[in-house]
Motif scaffolding. Structure first.
Motif, mmCIF file in Angstrom:
data_model
loop_
_atom_site.group_PDB
_atom_site.id
_atom_site.type_symbol
_atom_site.label_atom_id
_atom_site.label_comp_id
_atom_site.label_asym_id
_atom_site.label_seq_id
_atom_site.Cartn_x
_atom_site.Cartn_y
_atom_site.Cartn_z
ATOM 1 N N ASN A 54 1.098 -1.386 -0.291
ATOM 2 C CA ASN A 54 0.483 0.162 0.497
ATOM 3 C C ASN A 54 0.926 1.163 0.279
ATOM 4 N N LEU A 55 0.222 2.367 -0.833
ATOM 5 C CA LEU A 55 1.233 3.453 -0.565
ATOM 6 C C LEU A 55 -0.064 4.216 -0.519
ATOM 7 N N PRO A 56 0.189 5.821 0.969
ATOM 8 C CA PRO A 56 1.201 5.541 2.379
ATOM 9 C C PRO A 56 0.832 4.054 2.756
ATOM 10 N N THR A 57 2.072 3.613 3.430
ATOM 11 C CA THR A 57 2.438 1.744 3.407
ATOM 12 C C THR A 57 0.753 1.802 4.874
ATOM 13 N N SER A 58 1.166 2.689 5.436
ATOM 14 C CA SER A 58 -0.194 3.058 7.233
ATOM 15 C C SER A 58 -0.571 4.733 6.863
ATOM 16 N N ARG A 59 -1.446 4.111 7.539
ATOM 17 C CA ARG A 59 -2.604 5.326 8.039
ATOM 18 C C ARG A 59 -1.613 7.168 8.388
ATOM 19 N N ASN A 60 -1.030 7.642 8.070
ATOM 20 C CA ASN A 60 -0.220 8.441 8.699
ATOM 21 C C ASN A 60 -0.772 10.287 9.031
ATOM 22 N N SER A 61 0.249 10.416 9.760
ATOM 23 C CA SER A 61 -0.324 12.017 10.078
ATOM 24 C C SER A 61 -0.212 12.670 8.824
ATOM 25 N N ALA A 62 -0.293 13.974 8.179
ATOM 26 C CA ALA A 62 -0.475 15.014 7.031
ATOM 27 C C ALA A 62 0.084 16.185 8.171
ATOM 28 N N MET A 63 -0.090 16.394 8.863
ATOM 29 C CA MET A 63 0.803 17.717 10.041
ATOM 30 C C MET A 63 1.378 17.532 11.033
ATOM 31 N N ASP A 64 1.888 18.033 11.333
ATOM 32 C CA ASP A 64 2.243 18.644 13.009
ATOM 33 C C ASP A 64 1.524 19.070 13.812
ATOM 34 N N GLY A 65 1.232 17.799 14.588
ATOM 35 C CA GLY A 65 0.320 18.931 15.907
ATOM 36 C C GLY A 65 -0.488 17.759 16.267
ATOM 37 N N TYR A 66 -1.129 16.801 16.791
ATOM 38 C CA TYR A 66 -1.713 16.388 18.185
ATOM 39 C C TYR A 66 -3.333 15.200 17.501
ATOM 40 N N ALA A 67 -2.633 13.953 18.049
ATOM 41 C CA ALA A 67 -3.712 13.095 17.297
ATOM 42 C C ALA A 67 -4.691 12.426 18.387
ATOM 43 N N LEU A 68 -5.555 11.883 18.327
ATOM 44 C CA LEU A 68 -6.850 11.732 18.697
ATOM 45 C C LEU A 68 -8.186 10.847 18.311
ATOM 46 N N SER A 69 -8.896 10.635 18.953
ATOM 47 C CA SER A 69 -9.641 9.872 18.756
ATOM 48 C C SER A 69 -10.851 10.060 18.430
ATOM 49 N N SER A 70 -11.524 9.973 17.153
ATOM 50 C CA SER A 70 -12.586 11.558 17.013
ATOM 51 C C SER A 70 -13.639 10.636 17.578
ATOM 52 N N ILE A 71 -13.684 9.631 18.851
ATOM 53 C CA ILE A 71 -15.307 9.442 20.180
ATOM 54 C C ILE A 71 -15.147 11.121 20.716
ATOM 55 N N ASP A 72 -12.980 10.834 21.190
ATOM 56 C CA ASP A 72 -13.458 12.290 21.805
ATOM 57 C C ASP A 72 -13.504 13.498 21.740
ATOM 58 N N ILE A 73 -14.106 14.053 20.238
ATOM 59 C CA ILE A 73 -14.494 14.874 19.720
ATOM 60 C C ILE A 73 -15.628 15.709 20.651
ATOM 61 N N ASN A 74 -15.624 17.213 21.207
ATOM 62 C CA ASN A 74 -16.622 17.545 20.868
ATOM 63 C C ASN A 74 -17.573 18.819 20.260
ATOM 64 N N PRO A 75 -17.719 18.233 19.449
ATOM 65 C CA PRO A 75 -18.609 19.267 18.531
ATOM 66 C C PRO A 75 -19.074 21.121 18.898
ATOM 67 N N LYS A 76 -19.710 20.673 20.162
ATOM 68 C CA LYS A 76 -20.168 22.362 20.904
ATOM 69 C C LYS A 76 -19.051 23.020 21.402
ATOM 70 N N GLN A 77 -18.718 22.232 21.971
ATOM 71 C CA GLN A 77 -17.231 23.526 23.027
ATOM 72 C C GLN A 77 -16.304 23.019 22.748
ATOM 73 N N PRO A 78 -14.655 24.288 23.165
ATOM 74 C CA PRO A 78 -13.284 23.343 23.379
ATOM 75 C C PRO A 78 -13.021 22.434 24.128
ATOM 76 N N PHE A 79 -12.511 21.374 23.894
ATOM 77 C CA PHE A 79 -12.498 20.276 24.971
ATOM 78 C C PHE A 79 -11.068 20.024 25.290
#
Ligand code: AMP
Ligand code: MG
Length: 414
Positions: A54-79
């Motif tokens: 596979n190319l890319p060989t595996s799922r990876n980050s496109a940017m410098d930053g912070y990785a999280l699980s989308s389950i933890d996203i709060n769409p209503k306010q900063p978290f």
């Protein structure tokens, strides 16, 4: 103006018909060889190449930053999530991420489950190991998915591709270290003419320095060609015949310049007819009318005109596409574009004209072309100063300044 071709007994062959004749006559070189990727630039792939990974060989980050699980996203306010590790490019995060945690991540670093989203560092507030994310985080953002460029077993590069620098990079990214390519074409070339001498020799009356072999050596400098310079051969029928017969035994192609016209010392076409077959001889282009194309057994033969500009035009318009076909490469016709001609151009009806021009583009993107001046087929400086051909159709009868013309660019250098 009267074009001398109007005095020909038979109508001349159009360039299109000549190219059709070439397409029918020439078969791509047989066989293949394996070469290391570093040696493969400009060679022609003899088989399609598929990606083993596979190319890319595996799922990876496109940017410098912070990785999280989308389950933890709060769409209503900063978290707030706790930074609990780092994933570097080449050194993935080894631990296990718990709910409420995130990891510091850098471009190209592995994104392991359950992380599936990267927030760029400019969008977070860092307070010790507490990272404050905005309410605008979108699940899955800034992530490169495995195989999103090319999936495992997907086509990397098509058969018949002449390999570019980008192709070598793509093949290398899939871990490929060598490729099967078409064999090189063996090409012998020489100049003919009693008047020709090599550089360094004294210029006796009536002699001129041979320029065509230097031009041809340059035109044949291609990774697909093994080009052998056989020097200057005098206007001696027997010597020319022996040289051509000998060269035909060891080469896929012979290219000569000079002696292809109708003068008393122009033996090339007769020798070709005697030793092999003449497929065509005179073409309705200017410069470059006398061009003998044929074969001696399996060896293709191109007898180009002696005048240097004619030799170059016929090489680029006829020999180059023929060699590309022989090399097995897939190719489009050269790009042509419309430009406003800023100079008047003289032309008589009858032959398609390849005048030398200087193409420019203004800041609005409009193309303009001017003539390099004197268009004689011996005016090699016009070729050297030009960056394009101005192509005038056979039926055209001159151009006025301000007219639109077709041009074929061939260089960005000035
Ligand atoms: P030819 O086609 O042999 O009749 O030559 C036509 C013109 O091109 C003559 O003026 C030749 O002197 C010139 N010419 C032929 N071969 C070369 C060459 N290799 N380099 C420069 N000029 C050449
Ligand atoms: Mg000659």
């Amino acid at each position: 103006m009267i074009d001398p071709c109007s005095l020909e007994a038979k109508p001349l062959l159009s360039l299109d018909d000549a190219l059709t004749g070439i397409r029918t006559a020439i078969k791509a070189v047989a066989g293949e060889e394996r070469v290391a990727l570093k040696k493969a630039l400009g060679r022609v792939l003899s088989e399609a190449v598929y990606s083993p990974i596979n190319l890319p060989t595996s799922r990876n980050s496109a940017m410098d930053g912070y990785a999280l699980s989308s389950i933890d996203i709060n769409p209503k306010q900063p978290f707030v999530l706790r930074a609990s590790g780092i994933s570097w490019a080449g050194k993935p995060f080894q631990g296990e991420l718990q709910a409420g945690q995130c990891i510091r991540i850098f471009t190209g670093a592995l994104l392991s489950a359950p992380t599936d989203t990267v927030v760029i560092q400019e969008q977070v507030k860092v307070d010790g190991d507490h990272i404050v994310f905005p309410a605008t985080v979108v699940a899955g953002e800034n992530v490169r998915e495995a195989g999103e460029d090319i999936a495992k077993c997907g086509l990397l590069i098509k058969q018949h591709k002449k390999l570019t620098a980008a192709d070598l990079g793509l093949l290398a990214s899939a871990g490929i270290v060598d490729v099967l390519v078409k064999p090189k074409i063996n090409i012998a070339f020489f100049s003919t003419g009693d008047e020709l001498i090599g550089g360094g020799q004294p210029l006796e009356p009536g002699k001129i320095y041979d320029s065509n072999r230097y031009m041809l050596a340059g035109l044949l400098a291609d990774p697909c060609y093994n080009a052998v310079d056989m020097g200057v051969i005098a206007d001696d029928r027997q010597l020319l015949e022996d040289t051509i017969k000998q060269a035909a035994k060891h080469n896929d192609v012979i290219i000569t310049t000079g002696g292809a016209s109708v003068g008393d010392a122009d033996y090339i076409k007769d020798i070709l007819a005697q030793c092999g077959e003449v497929k065509f001889w005179k073409i309705a282009i200017k410069p470059g009318k006398p061009l003998a194309f044929g074969n001696i057994g399996p060896c293709y033969f191109f007898g180009l005109p002696g005048n240097p500009v004619s030799a170059m035009v016929t090489f680029q318009q006829i020999v180059a596409p023929a060699l590309i076909q022989l090399s097995g490469a897939a190719a489009n016709k050269p790009l042509r574009l419309m430009a406003t001609c800023t100079t008047a151009l003289k032309k008589s009806r009858g032959r398609q004209d390849f005048q030398r021009g200087i193409l420019t583009q203004d800041t609005d993107g409009n193309f303009f072309v001017e003539s390099t001046g004197h268009q004689g087929s011996h005016i090699l400086s016009s070729m050297s100063r030009s960056n394009c051909y101005i192509i005038l159709p056979a039926e055209a009868n001159g151009v006025s300044a301000g007219d639109k013309v077709w041009v074929e660019p061939f260089s960005v250098f000035i």
